[in-house]
Design a protein around this motif. Sequence first.
Motif, short mmCIF file in Angstrom:
data_model
loop_
_atom_site.label_atom_id
_atom_site.label_comp_id
_atom_site.label_asym_id
_atom_site.label_seq_id
_atom_site.Cartn_x
_atom_site.Cartn_y
_atom_site.Cartn_z
N MET A 1 14.92 35.75 41.38
CA MET A 1 15.67 36.25 42.32
C MET A 1 14.94 37.64 43.42
O MET A 1 14.28 38.56 43.46
N ARG A 2 15.29 37.57 44.70
CA ARG A 2 14.59 38.61 45.35
C ARG A 2 14.87 39.93 45.27
O ARG A 2 16.14 40.67 44.72
N GLU A 3 13.83 40.27 45.78
CA GLU A 3 13.79 42.13 45.18
C GLU A 3 14.77 42.68 46.27
O GLU A 3 15.11 42.34 47.22
N GLY A 4 15.59 44.04 45.33
CA GLY A 4 16.28 44.17 46.02
C GLY A 4 18.15 43.59 46.20
O GLY A 4 18.80 44.13 46.12
N ALA A 5 18.62 42.80 45.64
CA ALA A 5 19.71 42.15 45.64
C ALA A 5 20.27 42.24 44.88
O ALA A 5 19.69 41.23 43.06
N VAL A 6 21.00 43.03 44.92
CA VAL A 6 21.64 43.43 43.68
C VAL A 6 23.34 43.58 43.85
O VAL A 6 23.79 43.99 42.91
N TYR A 7 23.58 42.79 44.81
CA TYR A 7 25.08 43.15 44.83
C TYR A 7 25.66 41.88 44.86
O TYR A 7 25.60 40.37 44.74
N ILE A 8 27.24 41.82 44.20
CA ILE A 8 27.37 40.87 43.15
C ILE A 8 28.83 40.29 44.73
O ILE A 8 28.46 41.53 45.39
N ILE A 9 29.10 38.88 44.87
CA ILE A 9 29.99 38.85 46.06
C ILE A 9 31.27 40.10 46.69
O ILE A 9 31.31 40.24 48.19
N SER A 10 31.87 40.39 45.67
CA SER A 10 32.82 41.43 45.82
C SER A 10 32.69 42.21 46.44
O SER A 10 32.65 42.94 47.64
N VAL A 11 31.09 43.09 46.02
CA VAL A 11 30.35 44.80 46.07
C VAL A 11 29.93 44.20 47.84
O VAL A 11 30.72 44.94 48.15
N ALA A 12 29.55 43.21 48.15
CA ALA A 12 28.47 43.25 49.06
C ALA A 12 29.71 42.67 50.25
O ALA A 12 29.84 43.21 51.79
N ALA A 13 30.93 42.27 49.94
CA ALA A 13 31.95 41.70 50.74
C ALA A 13 32.72 42.97 51.40
O ALA A 13 32.87 43.69 53.05
N GLU A 14 32.87 43.57 50.22
CA GLU A 14 33.47 45.05 50.74
C GLU A 14 32.74 45.91 51.76
O GLU A 14 33.12 46.61 52.53
N LEU A 15 31.39 46.14 51.17
CA LEU A 15 30.37 47.59 51.46
C LEU A 15 30.26 46.42 53.38
O LEU A 15 29.75 47.66 54.38
N ARG B 1 27.52 28.38 56.73
CA ARG B 1 26.48 27.68 58.02
C ARG B 1 25.16 28.13 58.54
O ARG B 1 24.10 27.83 59.44
N GLY B 2 23.93 28.60 57.60
CA GLY B 2 23.22 28.85 57.27
C GLY B 2 22.94 30.71 57.87
O GLY B 2 21.92 30.58 58.39
N LEU B 3 24.22 31.72 57.96
CA LEU B 3 24.05 32.35 58.28
C LEU B 3 23.12 33.72 57.44
O LEU B 3 22.53 34.45 57.71
N LEU B 4 23.42 32.60 56.19
CA LEU B 4 23.17 33.86 55.32
C LEU B 4 22.44 33.78 53.59
O LEU B 4 22.84 32.33 54.02
N LYS B 5 21.60 33.89 53.29
CA LYS B 5 20.42 32.98 52.20
C LYS B 5 20.99 34.16 50.86
O LYS B 5 19.30 34.72 51.15
N PRO B 6 22.07 34.05 50.52
CA PRO B 6 21.82 35.35 49.02
C PRO B 6 21.09 34.89 47.98
O PRO B 6 20.77 33.40 48.02
N ALA B 7 20.46 35.51 47.23
CA ALA B 7 19.45 35.28 45.96
C ALA B 7 20.49 34.60 45.60
O ALA B 7 21.77 34.84 45.02
N ARG B 8 19.91 33.86 43.94
CA ARG B 8 20.88 33.57 43.15
C ARG B 8 20.14 33.91 41.86
O ARG B 8 18.89 33.24 41.52
N THR B 9 21.13 34.31 40.68
CA THR B 9 20.82 34.46 40.02
C THR B 9 20.55 33.02 39.05
O THR B 9 20.61 32.02 39.66
N SER B 10 20.30 32.90 37.06
CA SER B 10 19.12 31.79 37.32
C SER B 10 20.99 30.61 36.52
O SER B 10 20.80 29.52 37.00
N GLY B 11 21.51 31.33 36.67
CA GLY B 11 22.87 31.21 36.32
C GLY B 11 23.66 31.08 37.70
O GLY B 11 24.92 30.39 37.18
N GLY B 12 23.09 31.01 38.87
CA GLY B 12 23.54 30.49 39.99
C GLY B 12 24.85 32.20 40.90
O GLY B 12 25.36 31.23 41.92
N THR B 13 24.88 32.67 40.16
CA THR B 13 25.87 34.27 41.15
C THR B 13 24.75 33.97 41.99
O THR B 13 23.38 34.52 41.97
N ARG B 14 25.85 34.11 43.44
CA ARG B 14 25.16 35.29 44.08
C ARG B 14 24.61 36.19 44.31
O ARG B 14 25.69 36.98 43.05
N ARG B 15 23.52 37.00 44.52
CA ARG B 15 23.51 38.20 44.58
C ARG B 15 22.72 38.74 46.19
O ARG B 15 22.35 38.22 46.73
#
Length: 133
Positions: free
Chosen positions: A1-15, A29-43
Amino acid sequence: MREGAVYIISVAAELAGVHPQTLRTYERRGLLKPARTSGGTRRYSQRDVERVRLIQELTQGEGVNLAGVLRILALQDEVDELSERLDHAQRDIAHVREEARQALAEAMRATGRELVLYRPTEIEPHRYARRHR
């Protein structure tokens, strides 16, 4: 996971001021490439959130379509990478200069003489060289 990738999708969307589905669409669409946890959750990182804000500004404020935004972001990524490479090169140059200063100081201590750097401004012919005409 990328350093600093800490927000789950709902928090990132709100921010970023968007719906979570917008983030999923941007990723497809290739505009974003969020990090993924080992379980596949976007960060998402703060940089991702700022990128979403820029996408929103470009599409809604400037009227740029997503293909144009993709190109703008690619250029911005290239500028960021080149800037990083320039910073690295400048650090390398500073390091080499410091090594040269230290080597010069050591040579002066070892010889007991002052060393002078000679930088000719043009090619000088050897004094014994014959002129060919």
